[in-house]
Design a protein around this motif. Sequence first.
Motif, PDB file in Angstrom:
ATOM      1  N   THR A 206      92.872  88.956  72.612  1.00 47.78           N
ATOM      2  CA  THR A 206      91.979  88.018  71.400  1.00 47.78           C
ATOM      3  C   THR A 206      91.300  87.471  73.404  1.00 47.78           C
ATOM      4  O   THR A 206      91.296  86.853  74.335  1.00 47.78           O
ATOM      5  N   VAL A 207      89.921  86.947  73.214  1.00 40.38           N
ATOM      6  CA  VAL A 207      88.880  87.076  73.461  1.00 40.38           C
ATOM      7  C   VAL A 207      89.056  85.259  73.231  1.00 40.38           C
ATOM      8  O   VAL A 207      88.131  85.146  71.600  1.00 40.38           O
ATOM      9  N   SER A 208      88.810  84.225  73.287  1.00 39.28           N
ATOM     10  CA  SER A 208      87.083  83.555  73.204  1.00 39.28           C
ATOM     11  C   SER A 208      85.953  83.286  73.038  1.00 39.28           C
ATOM     12  O   SER A 208      85.266  84.665  73.705  1.00 39.28           O
ATOM     13  N   LEU A 209      85.369  82.883  72.525  1.00 41.63           N
ATOM     14  CA  LEU A 209      83.746  82.883  71.882  1.00 41.63           C
ATOM     15  C   LEU A 209      83.136  82.164  73.149  1.00 41.63           C
ATOM     16  O   LEU A 209      81.974  83.269  73.946  1.00 41.63           O
ATOM     17  N   TYR A 210      83.740  81.120  74.100  1.00 42.37           N
ATOM     18  CA  TYR A 210      83.172  81.110  74.740  1.00 42.37           C
ATOM     19  C   TYR A 210      83.026  82.311  76.198  1.00 42.37           C
ATOM     20  O   TYR A 210      81.835  82.541  77.361  1.00 42.37           O
ATOM     21  N   GLU A 211      84.242  82.844  76.380  1.00 41.01           N
ATOM     22  CA  GLU A 211      84.318  84.507  77.290  1.00 41.01           C
ATOM     23  C   GLU A 211      82.945  85.500  77.097  1.00 41.01           C
ATOM     24  O   GLU A 211      83.001  85.664  77.869  1.00 41.01           O
ATOM     25  N   ILE A 212      83.267  85.612  75.467  1.00 40.11           N
ATOM     26  CA  ILE A 212      81.932  86.262  75.744  1.00 40.11           C
ATOM     27  C   ILE A 212      80.781  86.072  75.511  1.00 40.11           C
ATOM     28  O   ILE A 212      79.761  86.538  76.397  1.00 40.11           O
ATOM     29  N   CYS A 213      80.216  84.577  75.929  1.00 38.93           N
ATOM     30  CA  CYS A 213      78.881  84.347  75.604  1.00 38.93           C
ATOM     31  C   CYS A 213      79.153  84.364  77.371  1.00 38.93           C
ATOM     32  O   CYS A 213      77.318  84.608  77.508  1.00 38.93           O
ATOM     33  N   ASN A 214      80.168  83.866  78.224  1.00 37.02           N
ATOM     34  CA  ASN A 214      80.232  84.001  79.873  1.00 37.02           C
ATOM     35  C   ASN A 214      79.402  85.113  80.196  1.00 37.02           C
ATOM     36  O   ASN A 214      78.870  85.419  80.898  1.00 37.02           O
ATOM     37  N   GLU A 215      79.894  86.312  79.432  1.00 37.55           N
ATOM     38  CA  GLU A 215      80.516  87.955  79.961  1.00 37.55           C
ATOM     39  C   GLU A 215      78.278  88.469  79.559  1.00 37.55           C
ATOM     40  O   GLU A 215      77.895  88.715  80.336  1.00 37.55           O
TER      41      GLU A 215
END
Length: 278
Positions: free
Chosen positions: A8-17
């Motif tokens: 899994t990934v966090s929403l923060y990681e996705i938004c950062n990308e």
Amino acid sequence: MNQNNIPTVSLYEICNELYSSQNNEDNGKQDENKQYTAHDSRHHFYIEQKKRFKEMLTCLGVNVDVLKPDNKAFVIPAEQKDQVIKLLKSYTLPEMKKIRKRAYIEVDYKEIEEFVKMVDLILDERLFGENRYDQLAYMQVITRYKVNEVMQNVRNEAINEIIGTIQELFPIETKSMLNDPDKIGLLSYYKQILIDVNLKFLKVTEIVSDLRYGSLVQPDASDELDFNFLEPIEQLIQEAHRIIEGKPSVSNLKEPSSEELKQTVLLLEDLKSKRKIN
């Protein structure tokens, strides 16, 4: 995070990308020595995207808390990261603007279905279990895109059929022996048939609504309804036809008493509050 062996990934990681890709940075890599604060543009971007993510999910009928185990950060299946990015990028699209205004009927059902499928992929059953199917059901109820699909099909197919039938009578030269007065008379007859069918449909709808309402009546308002045991719609339509034709009823439904009607109202209000999406 790894839940049930699902990466899994966090929403923060996705938004950062996403932030990095939009700003031509190196794939979301941050300067480890830099302190990111609430005033940092990257952090502000995340806060805004999280707000949008929650808004879109809610307007589609999803309880956002389902995606936040233990009331913590959002958990996203790593393999569905692109679906989240795609959803975030759709925020300003015309169809999503209408969905955010809850103007579902103004959006083509295919567009809504696309968003629903997108969210359904994010709600991976391996992570969220039965909650996935509950949320899928809620999305269908809130957006009503399935009903809209049938409405559009009826509008396209039935109306085109009617127009085609009428236009066949318009040409002066036809293989039939009908003259213009004949055609006028037949078209008037056809119009009356359509009016009669529509009136019958409205009557059947009214009776089916009454029958369905009666099937919801239970003596104890605290009882939970099991919707799997409600009569199939086909059975109610047949019953409505029997009522219209004056034939004996084959339904087990009885006329509800005033007390039962009162209890039904309380029960429906209770169900509505339980199904309300926060």
